[in-house]
Design a protein around this motif. Structure first.
Motif, PDB file in Angstrom:
ATOM      1  N   CYS A   1       2.070   1.857  -3.431  1.00 43.96           N
ATOM      2  CA  CYS A   1       0.973   2.393  -4.250  1.00 43.96           C
ATOM      3  C   CYS A   1       0.776   3.878  -4.007  1.00 43.96           C
ATOM      4  O   CYS A   1       0.586   4.651  -4.958  1.00 43.96           O
ATOM      5  CB  CYS A   1      -0.316   1.640  -3.968  1.00 43.96           C
ATOM      6  SG  CYS A   1      -0.375  -0.042  -4.632  1.00 43.96           S
TER       7      CYS A   1
ATOM      8  N   ALA B   1      -4.869   4.607  -0.401  1.00 40.40           N
ATOM      9  CA  ALA B   1      -3.801   3.631  -0.187  1.00 40.40           C
ATOM     10  C   ALA B   1      -3.017   3.970   1.073  1.00 40.40           C
ATOM     11  O   ALA B   1      -2.628   3.076   1.846  1.00 40.40           O
ATOM     12  CB  ALA B   1      -2.870   3.605  -1.403  1.00 40.40           C
TER      13      ALA B   1
ATOM     14  N   TYR C   1       0.833  -1.210   0.000  1.00 40.23           N
ATOM     15  CA  TYR C   1       0.000   0.000   0.000  1.00 40.23           C
ATOM     16  C   TYR C   1       0.866   1.258   0.000  1.00 40.23           C
ATOM     17  O   TYR C   1       0.536   2.252  -0.661  1.00 40.23           O
ATOM     18  CB  TYR C   1      -0.932   0.006   1.202  1.00 40.23           C
ATOM     19  CG  TYR C   1      -2.212  -0.769   0.990  1.00 40.23           C
ATOM     20  CD1 TYR C   1      -3.158  -0.354   0.063  1.00 40.23           C
ATOM     21  CD2 TYR C   1      -2.484  -1.917   1.738  1.00 40.23           C
ATOM     22  CE1 TYR C   1      -4.340  -1.053  -0.136  1.00 40.23           C
ATOM     23  CE2 TYR C   1      -3.665  -2.630   1.562  1.00 40.23           C
ATOM     24  CZ  TYR C   1      -4.586  -2.195   0.620  1.00 40.23           C
ATOM     25  OH  TYR C   1      -5.764  -2.893   0.430  1.00 40.23           O
TER      26      TYR C   1
END
Length: 326
Positions: free
Chosen positions: A223, A268, A220
Motif C-alpha cells: 500500500c 501505511a 501495508y
C-alpha cells in the motif's frame, strides 16, 4: 506583518463559526500588492491551498495518537531494537508538522516564505532518513542485506541531504517550481533516494513465497508503495486542474492529491514497520546486532547537516532581501 491570509487561517483555530467566511474566495482587493511578494503569491492565495494545511495537520495528530498507543507497549528507552522505530515515527510527525507550518505561515513575509519552506525541506530530509532506516532495519531480507549493507545507509544519508540542499537551492535560485532546473534539483535526489530507500521493501515483495503474500505487514508495504507512486505522479503533473481549468480551486488540485497520497503512504508505512518490529525480531536482531546506536547517531548527523544547510540558505535570502531594500 501578518497578511490577511494568515490571519484568516489563524482564526479557524479560535472560532469555528468563522469557517464559512474563511473558505470564501479572496478578491483582488482582499490582498493588496503592497502586502505580498508578487513573485510567490499566485500559487498560495487561492482557497484550495488552505486545505493543504489540514491534510498534514490531521495526519500528524493521528500519528501522535498512534505514538501514544505504542509508548504504552513498546519500551523505547530500554529496547535497543526499538530505536529505529522511534526515529521513523518522530521523523514522520516532524515532516508533517513542518509542512503544516510552512503552508500555514509562509505568507507572513517574503523572508518567512523562504524560511518556512526551507524548514519543510529539513522535515522531508529527516523523514527520508527515517524511512531508509525503518526499511533497512526491519523490512529487509537477509539476502538483500548481504548485498547492500556496505553502502546503503551512507548513501541514504547523502541522498537525503542532497534532497534538502537541492530543494533549498531550487527555491532560492529559481523561485518558480515549474522551472526545469528547479524540478531537476528537487526531484532527482529525491527520486534516487526513494529507489534506494524502498529497495528492501520491493525485494521482499518480489521474493516473498506465496504463503507470505497475505502477511499484513507485506500488505501495508504494498500500500505504501502504491500511494507513493500515485502521489509522485500528481506532484509532477498538474492534473486534474489541467483538465478542468478554474474548477479545482477548492478541492481536487494536484498538490492536494499529492498531500493525501503522501499521508496515506506514511500511515501505511508506519503500520508496516510496527508489524515488522513485532514479528521479525529474530531476523533483524541477527542482521543488525547492536548497530541501533550507530544509526541513531547517523540520524543526528543528517539532521545537523540539513539544518545547517537550511540556515545557510535562509541567510543568503536575508542578505539578498537586504540588498534589494538598499
Amino acid at each position: 506583518m501578518a497578511t490577511v491570509v494568515t490571519e484568516k487561517l489563524s482564526r479557524l483555530f479560535v472560532n469555528a463559526r468563522q469557517v464559512p467566511q474563511l473558505l470564501a474566495p479572496l478578491s483582488p482587493s482582499t490582498v493588496s500588492s503592497s502586502e505580498v511578494p508578487k513573485v510567490f503569491w499566485k500559487p498560495y492565495i487561492h482557497t484550495g491551498y488552505r486545505m493543504n494545511v489540514w491534510t498534514h495537520l490531521v495526519a500528524a495528530l493521528i500519528l501522535l495518537l498512534r505514538f501514544q498507543q505504542l509508548w504504552q507497549r513498546v519500551d523505547f528507552g530500554q529496547d535497543l531494537h526499538a530505536q529505529p522505530l522511534l526515529i521513523i515515527i518522530v521523523a514522520s510527525i516532524t515532516y508533517l508538522t513542518f509542512s503544516t507550518l510552512a503552508h500555514l505561515l509562509q505568507a507572513k513575509s517574503e523572508f518567512w516564505h523562504y524560511s518556512f519552506f526551507f524548514m519543510d525541506y529539513v522535515g522531508v530530509t529527516v523523514y527520508q532518513y527515517g524511512s531508509a532506516l525503518g526499511h533497512y532495519y526491519y523490512a529487509i531480507e537477509p539476502s538483500w542485506h548481504e548485498k547492500i549493507q556496505g553502502f546503503y545507509m551512507p548513501v541514504a544519508v547523502l541522498l537525503a541531504w542532497l534532497s534538502c540542499a537541492g530543494s533549498c537551492y531550487a527555491k532560492y535560485r529559481y523561485q518558480q517550481s515549474a522551472h526545469l532546473l528547479s524540478r531537476l534539483c528537487q526531484e532527482l535526489p529525491s527520486g534516487l533516494a526513494y529507489m534506494l530507500d524502498i529497495s528492501p521493501v520491493v525485494h521482499r515483495i518480489y521474493t516473498a513465497p506465496p504463503s507470505k503474500q497475505a502477511d499484513p505487514a507485506l500488505l501495508y508495504h504494498k500500500c505504501q508503495v502504491v500511494f507513493f507512486l500515485i502521489g509522485a505522479f500528481f506532484f509532477s503533473h498538474p492534473y486534474p486542474e489541467k483538465w478542468f481549468p478554474g474548477k479545482c480551486h477548492f478541492f481536487g488540485q494536484s498538490h492536494q492529491i499529492f498531500h493525501v497520497c503522501l499521508v496515506l503512504c506514511t500511515l501505511a508505512q508506519i503500520e508496516a514497520v510496527v508489524l515488522d518490529y513485532e514479528s521479525r525480531r529474530q531476523i533483524y536482531s541477527t542482521l543488525q546486532g547492536d548497530l541501533a546506536h550507530d544509526f541513531s547517531a547517523l540520524c543526528l548527523f543528517t539532521v545537523a547537516c540539513s539544518v545547517l544547510t537550511a540556515a545557510y540558505m535562509a541567510r543568503k535570502v536575508k542578505n539578498q532581501l537586504s540588498f534589494k531594500e538598499e
